[in-house]
Each structure stands twice: as structure tokens, then as C-alpha cells.
Design a protein around this motif. Sequence first.
Motif, mmCIF file in Angstrom:
data_model
loop_
_atom_site.group_PDB
_atom_site.id
_atom_site.type_symbol
_atom_site.label_atom_id
_atom_site.label_comp_id
_atom_site.label_asym_id
_atom_site.label_seq_id
_atom_site.Cartn_x
_atom_site.Cartn_y
_atom_site.Cartn_z
ATOM 1 N N LYS A 706 2.098 3.290 5.752
ATOM 2 C CA LYS A 706 3.133 4.134 5.161
ATOM 3 C C LYS A 706 4.332 3.303 4.733
ATOM 4 O O LYS A 706 4.656 2.269 5.331
ATOM 5 C CB LYS A 706 3.599 5.197 6.168
ATOM 6 C CG LYS A 706 2.532 6.191 6.577
ATOM 7 C CD LYS A 706 3.082 7.229 7.556
ATOM 8 C CE LYS A 706 2.015 8.247 7.943
ATOM 9 N NZ LYS A 706 2.553 9.253 8.897
ATOM 10 N N LEU A 707 4.991 3.806 3.707
ATOM 11 C CA LEU A 707 6.341 3.396 3.337
ATOM 12 C C LEU A 707 7.236 4.626 3.445
ATOM 13 O O LEU A 707 6.743 5.762 3.499
ATOM 14 C CB LEU A 707 6.369 2.823 1.925
ATOM 15 C CG LEU A 707 5.721 1.447 1.746
ATOM 16 C CD1 LEU A 707 5.779 1.014 0.299
ATOM 17 C CD2 LEU A 707 6.378 0.413 2.642
ATOM 18 N N PRO A 708 8.547 4.450 3.475
ATOM 19 C CA PRO A 708 9.428 5.624 3.614
ATOM 20 C C PRO A 708 9.152 6.682 2.561
ATOM 21 O O PRO A 708 9.057 6.373 1.369
ATOM 22 C CB PRO A 708 10.831 5.024 3.468
ATOM 23 C CG PRO A 708 10.687 3.642 4.000
ATOM 24 C CD PRO A 708 9.335 3.198 3.529
ATOM 25 N N PRO A 709 9.004 7.947 2.962
ATOM 26 C CA PRO A 709 8.600 9.030 2.039
ATOM 27 C C PRO A 709 9.783 9.551 1.244
ATOM 28 O O PRO A 709 10.190 10.696 1.381
ATOM 29 C CB PRO A 709 8.040 10.091 2.985
ATOM 30 C CG PRO A 709 8.850 9.899 4.227
ATOM 31 C CD PRO A 709 9.112 8.422 4.341
ATOM 32 N N ALA A 710 10.359 8.707 0.413
ATOM 33 C CA ALA A 710 11.538 9.099 -0.360
ATOM 34 C C ALA A 710 11.353 8.665 -1.806
ATOM 35 O O ALA A 710 10.760 7.619 -2.102
ATOM 36 C CB ALA A 710 12.795 8.464 0.224
ATOM 37 N N ALA A 711 11.890 9.471 -2.724
ATOM 38 C CA ALA A 711 11.730 9.196 -4.141
ATOM 39 C C ALA A 711 12.375 7.884 -4.547
ATOM 40 O O ALA A 711 11.991 7.267 -5.548
ATOM 41 C CB ALA A 711 12.326 10.347 -4.956
ATOM 42 N N ALA A 712 13.371 7.431 -3.769
ATOM 43 C CA ALA A 712 14.038 6.170 -4.096
ATOM 44 C C ALA A 712 13.084 4.984 -3.995
ATOM 45 O O ALA A 712 13.356 3.920 -4.549
ATOM 46 C CB ALA A 712 15.244 5.967 -3.189
ATOM 47 N N TRP A 713 11.998 5.149 -3.269
ATOM 48 C CA TRP A 713 10.987 4.098 -3.188
ATOM 49 C C TRP A 713 10.010 4.283 -4.353
ATOM 50 O O TRP A 713 9.098 5.122 -4.295
ATOM 51 C CB TRP A 713 10.251 4.164 -1.856
ATOM 52 C CG TRP A 713 11.054 3.614 -0.725
ATOM 53 C CD1 TRP A 713 12.138 4.177 -0.147
ATOM 54 C CD2 TRP A 713 10.832 2.374 -0.069
ATOM 55 N NE1 TRP A 713 12.614 3.371 0.852
ATOM 56 C CE2 TRP A 713 11.840 2.252 0.935
ATOM 57 C CE3 TRP A 713 9.895 1.343 -0.198
ATOM 58 C CZ2 TRP A 713 11.928 1.150 1.770
ATOM 59 C CZ3 TRP A 713 9.966 0.252 0.643
ATOM 60 C CH2 TRP A 713 10.974 0.154 1.613
ATOM 61 N N ALA A 714 10.200 3.519 -5.397
ATOM 62 C CA ALA A 714 9.335 3.644 -6.564
ATOM 63 C C ALA A 714 7.904 3.258 -6.195
ATOM 64 O O ALA A 714 7.650 2.508 -5.247
ATOM 65 C CB ALA A 714 9.851 2.748 -7.689
ATOM 66 N N THR A 715 6.954 3.763 -6.982
ATOM 67 C CA THR A 715 5.549 3.438 -6.765
ATOM 68 C C THR A 715 5.339 1.926 -6.814
ATOM 69 O O THR A 715 5.896 1.233 -7.669
ATOM 70 C CB THR A 715 4.685 4.122 -7.835
ATOM 71 O OG1 THR A 715 4.853 5.533 -7.727
ATOM 72 C CG2 THR A 715 3.212 3.776 -7.651
ATOM 73 N N ARG A 716 4.542 1.427 -5.878
ATOM 74 C CA ARG A 716 4.255 -0.003 -5.835
ATOM 75 C C ARG A 716 2.849 -0.208 -5.288
ATOM 76 O O ARG A 716 2.311 0.645 -4.567
ATOM 77 C CB ARG A 716 5.279 -0.733 -4.968
ATOM 78 C CG ARG A 716 5.238 -0.376 -3.495
ATOM 79 C CD ARG A 716 6.542 -0.722 -2.816
ATOM 80 N NE ARG A 716 7.638 0.076 -3.378
ATOM 81 C CZ ARG A 716 8.914 -0.275 -3.350
ATOM 82 N NH1 ARG A 716 9.269 -1.396 -2.767
ATOM 83 N NH2 ARG A 716 9.839 0.488 -3.883
ATOM 84 N N THR A 717 2.265 -1.343 -5.637
ATOM 85 C CA THR A 717 0.957 -1.715 -5.112
ATOM 86 C C THR A 717 1.112 -3.005 -4.310
ATOM 87 O O THR A 717 1.665 -3.994 -4.818
ATOM 88 C CB THR A 717 -0.064 -1.920 -6.239
ATOM 89 O OG1 THR A 717 -0.233 -0.686 -6.949
ATOM 90 C CG2 THR A 717 -1.410 -2.368 -5.678
ATOM 91 N N GLN A 718 0.635 -2.978 -3.067
ATOM 92 C CA GLN A 718 0.670 -4.155 -2.226
ATOM 93 C C GLN A 718 -0.751 -4.653 -1.976
ATOM 94 O O GLN A 718 -1.664 -3.858 -1.731
ATOM 95 C CB GLN A 718 1.349 -3.854 -0.888
ATOM 96 C CG GLN A 718 2.796 -3.405 -1.026
ATOM 97 C CD GLN A 718 3.513 -3.406 0.318
ATOM 98 O OE1 GLN A 718 3.936 -4.459 0.801
ATOM 99 N NE2 GLN A 718 3.671 -2.232 0.912
ATOM 100 N N THR A 719 -0.915 -5.956 -2.036
ATOM 101 C CA THR A 719 -2.210 -6.563 -1.741
ATOM 102 C C THR A 719 -2.235 -6.932 -0.263
ATOM 103 O O THR A 719 -1.403 -7.723 0.207
ATOM 104 C CB THR A 719 -2.447 -7.802 -2.602
ATOM 105 O OG1 THR A 719 -2.355 -7.441 -3.990
ATOM 106 C CG2 THR A 719 -3.820 -8.396 -2.321
ATOM 107 N N ILE A 720 -3.191 -6.332 0.462
ATOM 108 C CA ILE A 720 -3.211 -6.437 1.919
ATOM 109 C C ILE A 720 -4.630 -6.731 2.383
ATOM 110 O O ILE A 720 -5.586 -6.082 1.931
ATOM 111 C CB ILE A 720 -2.723 -5.131 2.577
ATOM 112 C CG1 ILE A 720 -1.345 -4.733 2.035
ATOM 113 C CG2 ILE A 720 -2.685 -5.257 4.096
ATOM 114 C CD1 ILE A 720 -0.902 -3.347 2.452
ATOM 115 N N GLY A 721 -4.770 -7.669 3.293
ATOM 116 C CA GLY A 721 -6.027 -7.930 3.964
ATOM 117 C C GLY A 721 -5.886 -7.648 5.452
ATOM 118 O O GLY A 721 -4.795 -7.765 6.020
ATOM 119 N N VAL A 722 -6.992 -7.282 6.103
ATOM 120 C CA VAL A 722 -6.961 -6.925 7.520
ATOM 121 C C VAL A 722 -7.923 -7.826 8.281
ATOM 122 O O VAL A 722 -9.098 -7.950 7.920
ATOM 123 C CB VAL A 722 -7.344 -5.445 7.737
ATOM 124 C CG1 VAL A 722 -7.205 -5.077 9.218
ATOM 125 C CG2 VAL A 722 -6.491 -4.529 6.877
#
Length: 785
Positions: A706-722
Motif C-alpha cells: 500500500k501507499l497512502p490512500p490520498a489523491a495527492a499521491w499521483a499514480t505511480r509504478t514501482q518495480t519490486i522483487g521479493v
Amino acid sequence: MTPPLPGPRLLRRSLSASLSLALVAAGTAAAVVMAGAPSAQAAAVPAPSPVGISGRGATVPFKEQEAEYAATNGSLIGPNRLYGSLPSEASGRQAVTLDAVGEYVEFTLTAPANAMTFRYSLPDNAAGTGRDASLDLRVDGSSLKSVPVTSKYGWYYGGYPFNNNPGDTDPHHFYDETRTMFGSTLAAGTKIRLQVTSTAASPSFTIDLADFEQVGAPVGKPSGALDVVSDFGADPTGAADSTAKIQAAVDAGRTQGKEVYIPQGTFKVQDHIVVDKVTLRGAGPWYSVLTGRHPTDRSKAVGVYGKYSAQGGSSNVTLKDFAIIGDIRERVDNDQVNAIGGAMSNSVVDNVWMQHTKCGAWMDGPMDNFTIRNSRILDQTADGVNFHYGVTNSTVTNTFVRNTGDDGLAMWAENVPNVKNKFTFNTVILPILANNIVTYGGKDITISDNVMSDTITNGGGLHIANRYPGVNSGQGTAVSGTHTAARNTLIRTGNNDFNWRFGVGAIWFSGLNEPISNATVNITDSEILDSSYAAIHLIEGASNGLHFDNIKIDGAGTYALQIQAPGTASFNKVVATHIAQSNPIHNCVGSGFQITQGTGNSGWYANPPACTGVWPDPVWTNGGVPGGGGPTDPTDPTDPTDPPEETGNLAQGRPITETSHADVYGAGNAVDGNAGSYWESRNNAFPQSVTVDLGAAKAVKRLVLKLPPAAAWATRTQTIGVTGSTDNSAYSALKAPAGYTFNPSSGNTATVTLPGTPVRYLRLTFTANTGWPAGQLSELEAYTS
């Protein structure tokens, strides 16, 4: 009490002042029982309740229910004890957040009730002045009334004595309480629901608990009493200032030898009512309310005071059966804006409700034989009670204290001895700063039969100390004589001190001003349960003459004994279990601390003790339930010693590390149960990672990021490995690096499916982010299904 001058400590920053507020929203005789959880609830962790412990604490007129065990479609937050997190200030360190229209918490009455008090939190506003909103109170599905709620009495920032500036660091004091009557008695089994009907005034509502009670009928005017309304013209509607008229009634009562009666009503009082040789009583604390504050001189506010000792003091005063509910929204230590104050000898406060003042009762002696009993002290900006400056033979008993801004119950022998005072049969919960119960100096003090729970920061449950100005043997004010602390229960007490940067014990001693050396201190027949750090702690100077007898320690986040100062202590029938560290004693003073062992001890002694120079992170338990848990015994599903089933988020509240973080965005924010706080790595430094320790190997099949559920956080894509590991050394791939899109229109959430390979350590590695040149994560949730 005023704490030591704090050093800076940063928890999290905000994107902007206004945005941050929305994001934050988003062997002993007594038996302690776990709060049971009904069928449709928020899957909370079982935690011992401080209310209703047989033979201990205050006998209260209400039945308490925790929101996390009630029926709800809201979101569980916690358990979490990290200072500055919303669940850390909740009872049991868990609560339920409602952040959408139609979300609710629903309680089922276990006994008839016609009134309730509930504890809640709303986010602050951008100006730091708080916001007003309302919740719908529904009875068996039908709306009964709209109940106003506010955050104007909460949310403090910065260093001591704190401020109301949301741009400052260290937000705290999040919760408040309100009360309401139903208009009729509702039967056991009735469902009482608090439901959100609008998020326009507040984006979220966090519910901690509710207290349900059957309030008796108003108490009538005693025969021959003077009436502040019919005899002196006070205004029961609260429209006009009634200060002078109530004062005139009190003065007449003293000269005529008559009681003074406050009938039903809300009375505006903008300065002290000064009492001496008089009884002032009301119709009951739910019916007769004194409230108010001077409109221009903010150092004046409602309060009932004895004359100060320099003016001769007051005596033979009785205050009974009314409420003092103030309007104090800041902490200014020089302002005398307490509910009760001055000096009152041979006097009694009985069944008085004190709320929203600076202190419930700050009593400045010299004075003698003063008693507070059968009262409630709630939502203070500073101490609940402080016996200050030569208070003797005085008592607080059968009193319920919750959500004070400083010590819950305190004695401070500044310059003049405090002698033979007693704190007995009290319940003291959630002091936001400092200790549940403390005596700074004093001779022949008794602190017995109390319940203390949920210390927040910079203090412990029970503190005995030669600390603070004016406490010294030269003036006869140091700890001396016999101090008795018997039959106390401490639950989740002690916590991190943000000045020292290490934990404070549940029971702790300090010889800062001078060693404790002329006293016998007996700690007997008590329980120390689920301590946040150490169970017993010595620091500063030296503490001698300590005697522990028949003590049960069940759960300590670090050590059974944390010894940072010399001293002498005897231990007899002290039994410790569920101590987080394998060596139960941390002692770097060596033989400077002398232990005398009696019989029946186990679980707390080691020779040699640990002396690492590094303070371990705490491992928190719940009455012996290890953090992380395991499957519940199907033959005994309500056994409080059984861990809960692993159906919830396995990562929440677990230890977490990071490769880096920016400013105040530490990795702990990613496992605190609050989607409004977040981890952020250094900028332009990919790859970056966070690693969470699940405590044992778990077959994790799904991650929710999750990222903060607020409109101020524009859409973004993060590259993540686990990747995962069983030993935090050799890691193997669980999910190849891929792009995960976080869109605020769909909750800023991404789901990662995993093969279910058992791992103890989960590592997320971030290599790109289209919205910001750093790794970002507000919540890492791990599930086995």
C-alpha cells in the motif's frame, strides 16, 4: 509532572500540513482475564483488560467493551506500541478505524444501560485547532441520535511542553472521549452501533472502546441546602456566566453552615470557585456540569479551588456529585486551569467527574487529610492528580483515570515533605507522557491495590524516585521511611523514553538527585504483565533497600531486570515467564547491584548477566501470548493463553529493517497498521529494500502493498522483487522483479502472489519508481491465504 528536557525525535513527516492530517486519520490473588472477541469482529489480538480485575483497581459503574472485539466493517489498527502511531495510544494498543460512509462499530450490551462513554480519535485540521464532526448512534438498527465528536482537545506536537502546530514533529495525544445518554434504559442484548454518515467533516473516525452504564436518577436537593439557581440566579442553560453567582452561594453556605446544591444543568464558570468550610454538591456528574473558560484571559477557566496555603488554606470542604468539564486545549504549566486545586485540609472530593482541564487535581500544600474517592479523571493535558509541596495523610482511592497528558497519579515532595499519603484501589490507564503512578520523594508512602496499564512514553507503570526539584534528604523530602507497593497489577506498562532512546521498566527506580538510601521499599503480591520493555528497572544514582516478594512477571519486551545503577534488592517468590531476551538480566554495573535471593524464585536470574551496550528491540506479548502467535487450540477457542490463528496480517508490528530512509520515513511505518504513514528510501539510490522478520517460518502466499490512500499521491509504478530467507543470510527469489501500479482511485494498493514457500524473513527490493526517485511503501501486509 514536567519531564526532562526532551531531545529531538522525528517519527514521520507530512507531504503537507493539511495532507498529513488526513493521512494520519486514514501467584497473586487477582486474576487478569483476556477480553473475549465475539463472532464478527476485526480479528484483534487478545489482550488483558485493565477494567474489572477482582480485588484490584477502581470499582467502576460501567461495563467496558473494546472496539477491536466488536462487530465492525471498519479496519483494525494495531497492535502497535510505537510512540506517535495511532494504535499506540489505544487501550490494548488496538482500535478500529472507520473511513467511509456506512462503516460502523457495533457493541452488544451485556447489562442494562442508559448511557455510554466512548473513546475515539479524529484527525487534526491543518491549523492545529481540531475539527468537529458527528457519528450516528443507532440502537438495534434504528438511528437514535447524532453524537458530536471533536479533535480540538487532542493532537499535540513538538517537545515539552508541546504545541498545537501540525508542522512540528512528534504528534501525540490523539484520543478524546465523549458521553451521551440514551433517553431510556436499554436491555442486555441491545445492539449499539456507532456509524459514519458523512466524511465531509472528518475523513476518518477511530473508535477505541465504549463504556456502558446505568446512570441513576438525579440526586435531589438536600433539606435546607442553598440552591445556586433558585436562590442565587445561576443559569443552568450555560448561556450566562454563573461564576459570581455560584461563588456567592458558596460564600453564603460557609457563613450560614448550609450545603450548597447545584441542580441539573450546564453552568458557565470562567474562573475559580473558591471553597472553604462548605459542602458543594450536585445532582450527579451526568446531570450537574460546571464548564467554561474566560473569553479573553486564557489563564482563567472553570475550577473549584481551596485557598492557597499562603492565604491560610481551606479546610472541611466536601465536593460531591457533579462534573467539571473544561475547555483546555493546550498545555501552559503556569496556568491554574485545573479542575480542583489550592489547599484543602480535612476535605473530601467524592464522585466528581473531571475532564478537559489541565490537571484533574493539582493540590499545593502544605495541607493534611485530603481525600479523592469514587471519581473519574479523563482527558487531561497534564497530570491526573498531583500531591505537591507538603501534602500529608492524604489519599486517592477508587478513582478511574484515563488519558492524562502526564503522570496519572503523582506525589511530588518539592521542598516540603509529603508524608503518609496513599494511592489505593485506583485504575490508571494510558498516561500519554510519564508514569501511571509515581512518588517523587516522600516518607511512608502507600501505593497498593491499583491497576496500571498502557504507558505511552517516557515513563513506567510504577515509579519511586528521588527526582525533580526540591526532592532531597536535606529538606526531608527524599524517599524515606517505608514505601509499600502491594497487590498492584501492571499491564503493558513502561515504554521507550524518547530522550534516552531505550526502554523504561514497568516498575522503575531512580536516584537522580541522590541515592535512595534511607528507605525500605516493599514491592509485594503483584503482577507485572506484558511489559513493553523491562519488568524491573534501576537507573540514575543508586536505589537501595528494595524488597520484592511474591511477584509474577509474565511477559517482558526485553529483560526481567534492567540494571543501570547500583543498589541492593532482595527477591523472594519472584517468578518470571515469557522474557524476550534469553539472558533475563541486563546489568553493566556488575557487583554494584547486590541481589539477595530467598526461596521460590525462577525465570529472572542469570550469572553472568548480559551487558551488551546495545539495547535490543522489544518483543511484545499479550499476557504470555508471544508476538506472531500460532494456531488456536480448537478444543478451547477462548483460552487466553492460546495465540490467535494466523489468518491476519503476519507483518504488522513485526521487526523491520531497511537499506536507508529519508528524513523521518523509517521502515517501521510500513508495518504500523496505519496506511497514512510510510517508508521512503533515500532519493536516487536504487536498489533499496525493506526486510521484515515474521518471527518464524511462514508459508506466505500473498502480499498486499500500500501507499497512502490520498489523491495527492499521483499514480505511480514501482518495480519490486521479493526474496525470502529462513536465517536472514541466504535469500532465494519468491517473485521476480516486476512493475506494480499504485493508483489512488483504486486505493493505492497492489497485490503480489507468492508460492507459499516457508520463510521467516521477507525482503522487498525496489529498483524503480515512476512517481518519485525512491522506494515508497506505507504498508507491507503478508498473508498465508
